[in-house]
Design a protein around this motif. Structure first.
Motif, PDB file in Angstrom:
ATOM      1  N   ASN A 111       9.368  -1.123   1.892  1.00  0.00           N
ATOM      2  CA  ASN A 111       8.293  -0.993   0.905  1.00  0.00           C
ATOM      3  C   ASN A 111       8.110   0.428   0.381  1.00  0.00           C
ATOM      4  OD1 ASN A 111       7.569  -3.711   0.807  1.00  0.00           O
ATOM      5  ND2 ASN A 111       6.278  -3.525   2.627  1.00  0.00           N
TER       6      ASN A 111
ATOM      7  N   GLU B 222       3.268  -8.142   8.576  1.00  0.00           N
ATOM      8  CA  GLU B 222       2.521  -7.030   9.169  1.00  0.00           C
ATOM      9  C   GLU B 222       1.030  -7.354   9.215  1.00  0.00           C
ATOM     10  OE1 GLU B 222       4.628  -6.856   6.660  1.00  0.00           O
ATOM     11  OE2 GLU B 222       6.257  -5.503   7.233  1.00  0.00           O
TER      12      GLU B 222
ATOM     13  N   LYS C 270      -2.648   7.790   1.023  1.00  0.00           N
ATOM     14  CA  LYS C 270      -3.089   6.775   1.986  1.00  0.00           C
ATOM     15  C   LYS C 270      -4.552   6.988   2.385  1.00  0.00           C
ATOM     16  CE  LYS C 270       0.329   3.910   3.356  1.00  0.00           C
ATOM     17  NZ  LYS C 270       0.835   3.875   4.708  1.00  0.00           N
TER      18      LYS C 270
ATOM     19  N   GLY D 299       7.754  -3.768   8.673  1.00  0.00           N
ATOM     20  CA  GLY D 299       6.987  -2.525   8.586  1.00  0.00           C
ATOM     21  C   GLY D 299       6.761  -1.864   9.946  1.00  0.00           C
TER      22      GLY D 299
ATOM     23  N   CYS E  16      -1.038  -5.063   4.530  1.00  0.00           N
ATOM     24  CA  CYS E  16      -0.453  -3.913   3.832  1.00  0.00           C
ATOM     25  C   CYS E  16       0.455  -4.284   2.678  1.00  0.00           C
ATOM     26  CB  CYS E  16       0.298  -3.070   4.833  1.00  0.00           C
ATOM     27  SG  CYS E  16      -0.819  -2.561   6.143  1.00  0.00           S
ATOM     28  N   ALA E  17       0.844  -5.550   2.594  1.00  0.00           N
ATOM     29  CA  ALA E  17       1.747  -5.966   1.513  1.00  0.00           C
ATOM     30  C   ALA E  17       1.496  -7.425   1.174  1.00  0.00           C
ATOM     31  CB  ALA E  17       3.201  -5.762   1.928  1.00  0.00           C
TER      32      ALA E  17
ATOM     33  N   TYR F  38      -4.748  -1.948  12.348  1.00  0.00           N
ATOM     34  CA  TYR F  38      -3.784  -1.401  11.399  1.00  0.00           C
ATOM     35  C   TYR F  38      -2.361  -1.545  11.936  1.00  0.00           C
ATOM     36  CZ  TYR F  38      -1.773   1.749   7.995  1.00  0.00           C
ATOM     37  OH  TYR F  38      -1.018   2.266   6.987  1.00  0.00           O
ATOM     38  N   PRO F  39      -1.466  -2.187  11.169  1.00  0.00           N
ATOM     39  CA  PRO F  39      -0.077  -2.329  11.622  1.00  0.00           C
ATOM     40  C   PRO F  39       0.614  -0.966  11.535  1.00  0.00           C
ATOM     41  CG  PRO F  39      -0.306  -3.230   9.403  1.00  0.00           C
ATOM     42  CD  PRO F  39      -1.673  -2.739   9.821  1.00  0.00           C
ATOM     43  N   THR F  40       0.977  -0.407  12.658  1.00  0.00           N
ATOM     44  CA  THR F  40       1.357   0.999  12.702  1.00  0.00           C
ATOM     45  C   THR F  40       2.850   1.211  12.797  1.00  0.00           C
ATOM     46  OG1 THR F  40      -0.761   1.452  13.748  1.00  0.00           O
ATOM     47  CG2 THR F  40       0.921   3.178  13.906  1.00  0.00           C
ATOM     48  N   GLY F  41       3.403   1.825  11.753  1.00  0.00           N
ATOM     49  CA  GLY F  41       4.804   2.229  11.745  1.00  0.00           C
ATOM     50  C   GLY F  41       4.837   3.735  11.858  1.00  0.00           C
ATOM     51  N   GLY F  42       4.964   4.415  10.694  1.00  0.00           N
ATOM     52  CA  GLY F  42       4.930   5.880  10.673  1.00  0.00           C
ATOM     53  C   GLY F  42       3.538   6.437  10.924  1.00  0.00           C
ATOM     54  N   GLY F  43       2.528   5.637  10.630  1.00  0.00           N
ATOM     55  CA  GLY F  43       1.156   6.012  10.964  1.00  0.00           C
ATOM     56  C   GLY F  43       0.381   6.735   9.885  1.00  0.00           C
ATOM     57  N   THR F  44       0.941   6.846   8.669  1.00  0.00           N
ATOM     58  CA  THR F  44       0.206   7.567   7.615  1.00  0.00           C
ATOM     59  C   THR F  44      -1.152   6.943   7.330  1.00  0.00           C
ATOM     60  OG1 THR F  44       1.521   6.301   6.054  1.00  0.00           O
ATOM     61  CG2 THR F  44       2.054   8.623   6.268  1.00  0.00           C
TER      62      THR F  44
ATOM     63  N   PHE G 171       0.815  -1.222   0.000  1.00  0.00           N
ATOM     64  CA  PHE G 171       0.000   0.000   0.000  1.00  0.00           C
ATOM     65  C   PHE G 171       0.845   1.267   0.000  1.00  0.00           C
ATOM     66  CE2 PHE G 171      -0.662   0.358   4.912  1.00  0.00           C
ATOM     67  CZ  PHE G 171       0.695   0.356   5.099  1.00  0.00           C
ATOM     68  N   LYS G 172       2.169   1.122   0.070  1.00  0.00           N
ATOM     69  CA  LYS G 172       3.022   2.306  -0.021  1.00  0.00           C
ATOM     70  C   LYS G 172       2.830   2.990  -1.378  1.00  0.00           C
ATOM     71  CE  LYS G 172       5.354   2.472   3.930  1.00  0.00           C
ATOM     72  NZ  LYS G 172       4.874   1.290   4.622  1.00  0.00           N
TER      73      LYS G 172
ATOM     74  N   TYR H  72       8.046 -11.539   1.207  1.00  0.00           N
ATOM     75  CA  TYR H  72       8.788 -11.931   2.420  1.00  0.00           C
ATOM     76  C   TYR H  72       9.182 -13.397   2.362  1.00  0.00           C
ATOM     77  CZ  TYR H  72       6.608  -7.607   3.943  1.00  0.00           C
ATOM     78  OH  TYR H  72       6.194  -6.303   4.023  1.00  0.00           O
TER      79      TYR H  72
END
Ligand SMILES: *Cc1c(COP(=O)(O)O)cnc(C)c1O
Length: 413
Positions: A145, A357, A222, A308, A385-386, A243-249, A118-119, A391
């Motif tokens: 990603n 993720e 996003k 992620g 998300c991917a 939602y798997p949260t990294g940067g959070g966009t 989804f990036k 992987y």
């Protein structure tokens, strides 16, 4: 069906706004963070959007991200850099739901998008805006990603891309970045530690910094996840989103989408509970949520087996926490050790091969049900998300020797 990319549609952007102080900046100019050092958000003349577009009109458009053109910032069609950003399906996961003690579980499968994650939504819009604003060089640090999506869209746009990856980024993704012709460098450090290198490159080599939320347009891409989810549910939303949260966009973008849809009267005030999923070994948002603070503090170290989620701190911390709280959701940490078994379980039970993720959100769903934090009949959506194919997978060792007698009965036992 009309082509979303050939029809010149107006853009309704009015200005950029600081997410913290509401300070206004002009649109159609290069922008990083606000004067307060916080993310800028794109604002629209939503009344004009409501006049220009209806839910019925939307129905006739091609099923891709650009059907939401009026909600996006690109002014001129010729600047749209597209690789076919298809709408992604909501796939029912009944067996996985039952195994967790739930009932209504769907997986939003973002692995179908260009570059398999989804990036591409965020980078499609951000690179299109970069083209519109005349940028020649873009850089970012990435867990993998985002760099792959940046590389692909920059290749398409003829823009130079510089990508810094932590040593522990997945090899497949590092190679993917390189195959698109981006300059990719491995660095000993995590994504937060790589940030200052990109900043230095910005000053010395005129890179534009496209780091998560350090410019306003990735989050707009996003945002289409939220628009799409609402449309797919016939303008009703699920009860809970994991939602798997990294940067959070993604969390921030979806929340913005719901607010814009309500402002034009397409949905009511009901909202899903937003659940941020992180790893127990890198959980800055979960810690801040539990401690009741408005912002997060950087997590020390922060390695997890879930690529992620290797984000020890994000400039979107306050926006993520605000979203979770406003939605009456929560942040939850999962154990890395449960992720791969959950990934295999979903692949076997429902035929859905998610990324680590995505599997992390299933672990969180199971845990939230077991702890009574969500109800058994709640309509839940997990974000995959991917594509799982990006992987590593467990090796297969079973072998047949075709020159010897084979005991077929033993194979079916
Ligand atoms: C980037 C990424 C995430 C985190 O997304 P954010 O919106 O930045 O929080 C989760 N999973 C995968 C596969 C990713 O690539």
């Amino acid at each position: 069906m009309q082509d979303n990319l050939s029809d010149d549609r107006p853009s309704f952007v009015t200005h950029l706004e600081c997410s913290e102080t509401a300070e206004r900046l002009p649109a159609d100019k290069l922008a990083g963070l606000s004067a307060a050092g916080k993310p800028l958000l794109v604002r629209y003349d939503l009344a004009a959007v409501a006049r220009a577009l209806s839910r019925d009109k939307l129905r006739d458009r091609a099923p891709d991200m650009w059907r939401y053109r009026e909600f996006l910032p690109v002014r001129r069609t010729e600047n749209i850099v597209s690789l076919g950003e298809t709408m992604t399906p909501l796939v029912a996961a009944p067996a996985s739901a039952a195994a967790a003690g739930g009932s209504a579980l769907m997986v939003k499968d973002e692995g179908r998008l260009p570059t398999g994650s989804f990036k591409s939504r965020g980078l499609c819009v951000a690179v299109s805006m970069a083209k519109e604003l005349g940028l020649r060089r873009i850089a970012m640090p990435t867990a993998g990603n985002a760099g792959a999506a940046l590389a692909a869209y920059c290749a398409r746009a003829g823009i130079e891309a510089f990508v810094l990856v932590p040593d522990d980024a997945p090899e497949t993704t590092i190679s993917e970045i390189a195959i698109h012709g981006a300059r990719v460098y491995r660095v000993d450090g995590n994504i937060t530690e790589l940030g200052p290198l990109v900043e230095a490159g910005r000053e010395q080599a005129s890179w534009f910094n496209l780091s998560t939320l350090k410019e306003p347009y990735r989050v707009e891409g996003k945002k289409t996840m939220g628009l799409e989810l609402a449309e797919q549910g016939n303008w009703t939303l699920p009860d809970v989103i994991f939602y798997p949260t990294g940067g959070g966009t993604g969390i921030i973008g979806m929340w913005k989408a719901f607010a814009e849809l309500e402002a034009i009267g397409w949905i009511g005030p009901e909202r899903p509970r937003m659940v941020a999923v992180q790893s127990r070994t890198c959980a800055p948002i979960v810690r801040a949520f539990e401690e009741g603070t408005e912002g997060a503090v950087p997590w020390k170290g922060g390695h997890t087996n879930v690529p992620g989620l290797r984000v020890p701190w994000t400039v979107g911390d306050r926006l993520i926490l605000r979203t979770i709280r406003e939605s009456k959701g929560f942040a939850i940490a999962i154990d890395d050790g449960e992720v791969e078994p959950a990934r295999a379980a979903m692949a076997r039970a429902d035929g859905i091969h998610v990324s680590p993720e995505g599997a992390a959100t299933y672990v969180a769903y199971r845990k939230a049900l077991a702890e009574g934090r969500i109800g058994t009949s709640d309509r839940a959506v997990l974000f995959n998300c991917a594509s799982g194919l990006k992987y590593g997978m467990p090796p297969v060792t079973a072998r047949l020797d075709r020159f010897r007698p084979i005991d077929y009965c033993a194979l079916v036992r």
